[in-house]
Design an enzyme around this catalytic site. Sequence first.
Site, PDB file in Angstrom:
ATOM      1  N   SER A 219       0.822  -1.217   0.000  1.00 53.31           N
ATOM      2  CA  SER A 219       0.000   0.000   0.000  1.00 53.31           C
ATOM      3  C   SER A 219       0.849   1.256   0.000  1.00 53.31           C
ATOM      4  CB  SER A 219      -0.934   0.003   1.221  1.00 53.31           C
ATOM      5  OG  SER A 219      -1.791  -1.096   1.185  1.00 53.31           O
ATOM      6  N   LYS A 220       1.882   1.263   0.837  1.00 50.42           N
ATOM      7  CA  LYS A 220       2.753   2.443   0.890  1.00 50.42           C
ATOM      8  C   LYS A 220       3.619   2.524  -0.368  1.00 50.42           C
ATOM      9  CE  LYS A 220       2.946   2.485   5.947  1.00 50.42           C
ATOM     10  NZ  LYS A 220       2.249   1.194   6.131  1.00 50.42           N
ATOM     11  N   CYS A 360       3.120   0.208  13.510  1.00 49.80           N
ATOM     12  CA  CYS A 360       1.725   0.298  13.969  1.00 49.80           C
ATOM     13  C   CYS A 360       1.632  -0.307  15.360  1.00 49.80           C
ATOM     14  CB  CYS A 360       0.783  -0.393  12.985  1.00 49.80           C
ATOM     15  SG  CYS A 360       1.101  -2.128  12.747  1.00 49.80           S
TER      16      CYS A 360
END
Length: 845
Positions: A219-220, A360
């Site tokens: 995603s990044k 995270c």
Amino acid sequence: MIASRTPVSLHSLLVAGGHRKRCVGGGRKRGCTQRSHLTQALESFWRDATRPAPPPAAVARSEANASWQPPPLENPAFEEYYKEQRIVRAEEWDEFINVLRKPLPATFRINASSQFLKDICSKLENDFKRFLESEVSDEYGEDAIKPLPWYPGNLAWHLNFSRKQLRKNQALESFHEFLKHESEVGNITRQEAVSMVPPLFLNIQPDHHILDMCAAPGSKTFQLLEMIHQSKELGLPPRALVIANDVNAQRCDLLIHNAKRMCTANLIVTNHEAQHFPDCFLANDLSEICKNDCKPQRLEFDRVLCDVPCSGDGTIRKGHDMWRKWNSGMGNGLHLLQVDISMRGLALLKVGGRMVYSTCSMNPVENEAVIAELLRRSGNSVELLDVSNKLPELVRRPGLSTWKVQDKGSWFQTHEDVPHNRKNVILPSMFPSSKSTQEGLSACNNIEINTDSGGSFSRNFSIEKTSEVYCDTGGVSNSNSTKYSGSTSNSIGSNFPLHHCMRIVPHDQDSGAFFIAVLRKLSPLNESQMTEVAKTEQLLSTDRAVKLKKEPQTEKVPHEKVHHHKISFEVLDDKSLEEQQNLSMDNDSSKDSKLTEVRLGSDGVENGEAESGDRMKKLQSKNSKWKGVDPVLFFKDVTVIKNIVSFFGINESFPLEGHLVTRSADTDNTRRIYYISKSVQETLRLNVESEEQLKIVSLGIKMFETHRSKDGCLCAYRLSYESLPLLLPYISKRMLSASPKDFQRLLHYRTINFAHFIDARFGEEAASLMPGCCVVVLREGHQNLDVDSIAMDPTTIAIVCWRGKATMNVMVSPPDRKELLERITHRFGLEAFRADEDEDVQLQD
């Protein structure tokens, strides 16, 4: 009498047994095993069949007990740990913990470089936003969908419902289908809001070389690619380079699948341990380097994204199983791996470059302690940036300066307080007061290490071997646990400016939790710093090998054992991770589920370059440094390239020679040819110079592919639709323009007879074209096709087709055809097709 509750009949077992007997063939050993399984099954069958059926009351009780109950959203150890660390104030603790127990709202991001960016934004704001406000406002509030205020350009959106609610609610079905489809074709990315933050602090520029150290599932990486493509010059590929790395081969497959939606020639995917990411070299003029017999320049990166493996408790709103699994040992076990990966990132960073460290996790041992250790090791070579004035609408909290470390329920303020037999697990770098990673470790020699499986072994455990740490599952504390009596406010604080770090907590903006730190490299790391890192990595490898030999059953790799935040945090499709990993990718490596390697033979360099012939022959003889993979070679068949250029009228200003690669060792029968950007080309060539240090698994964009048509086509290759936006401005032949209605019919029916086009002139032009691949451009208005206007208009819509004997055939995937159909139907106000199969047959002739 056989009880009715038996799950299978005797007849079915006998039939299965007969089938197995016939299948065993000559394999006696295998056949005996299968017959043994059959015998056991028969014995189990007769045992169950002769057992009396239970009374109805017992059956009812059994069914009641078997009913599934959701896991309890509580963990006393979790609450005790974070209360003690004081990551939030005492008066807001209840709000913090209550939000953690609520489902995580769904969020997504629009691709800033998408050709249909305006259409998607318009549909969201004018159609879906109004629809959701009218249909589900009572259930989810008035702002059921709204842009994230801190994300630039209103390109990221927040929903007031979770992904599960999005799937289950019938009123949201059309919106859910919209998200799935646009995600499939790369127009949006379904990603948690806080996961979008780290790339925004990298300050990407058009010519940057960027390393994403722990990239999967991508995603990044996709976000980084958006940034470099958004800033490119019109009609040219970006000058930037993104190298996306991951340690796991299967996760690399998922990374490739997700990144492929961008259709970029500027990406290299590698498969390495991030903490051991290799050196490679880069030079703009390889021939000059070879001529002067000097060493090529070392490849360094302008930007490094270091989103490391972590315990992942910041995703607890999405992964409720984390409540049950969490313990403080998870973070302790990953701390030094995170330090090693980050130090390697700093070593690869250019002076003046920027690295973003992120997790995270809410745990200061994985966050502030890692940053403090990086600053401690690098001395004055690295600074922690204050970015509090960036993204002002993003609510974030400063990093902690004081924290404590917990081990087996006990709290420690300094490393000196840690028991002697635990000093190899609880390291000095975990504490805010530590001045050196080597302090207090000399007593760790000749100690006994307890493994997770309960076994133990003795060995000489030297200071530098502390990288090999274990995830201690004994971190769950109870009422009898000994605790350090002091409060966090009285703990010894760090001397580093850790308040420049960012901690995002869930109840501030209804999100997950995340930690981010931005570092800038001021000067090269000095020799002692580099030697220390290299020595630690070398001893780590030796230590791991020794342990594998002595205790193979107890070997635990921290980032495989614990919850890896990138797996649970960024898998964005509704399918399971396993399903996503098995998604077919349209390249050679996907067919056999193998990683593809780059190997450049003697044809990988220009004729005038003074390459070492002996070394190139050696490379050719061994096929590839990395075993079990297919090679990727520069495509140097000048005859084929000239034939392609002539057939499609490709302008000479578009560089093909030196930018085409193939993944087939048999260059005489190359099926697919891939295009790579100049930055990728330079890296590939010099990867050979460094004896293939980079283990490359994917690169480039498919541009040409062989066909099997017998229509008499003069070119053996056809165009690939995914590379058409890149090549379209440079094509001058084999192009037709179709009216919106004929373009719509082409997309809908896929194959149409020349006589069945609405515009008779278009049908005549198609019929007059020689057989083979061609490009059909959507004509807006009544103007004729103007090649120059196509080159200057990035919004031009075009498709790849095949001119057959009597038909025009569209060569575009179903998801892409569906997208284009929706776009032109909405843009030109056309009526959507609702044709039956009979009409399809008539049109396809």
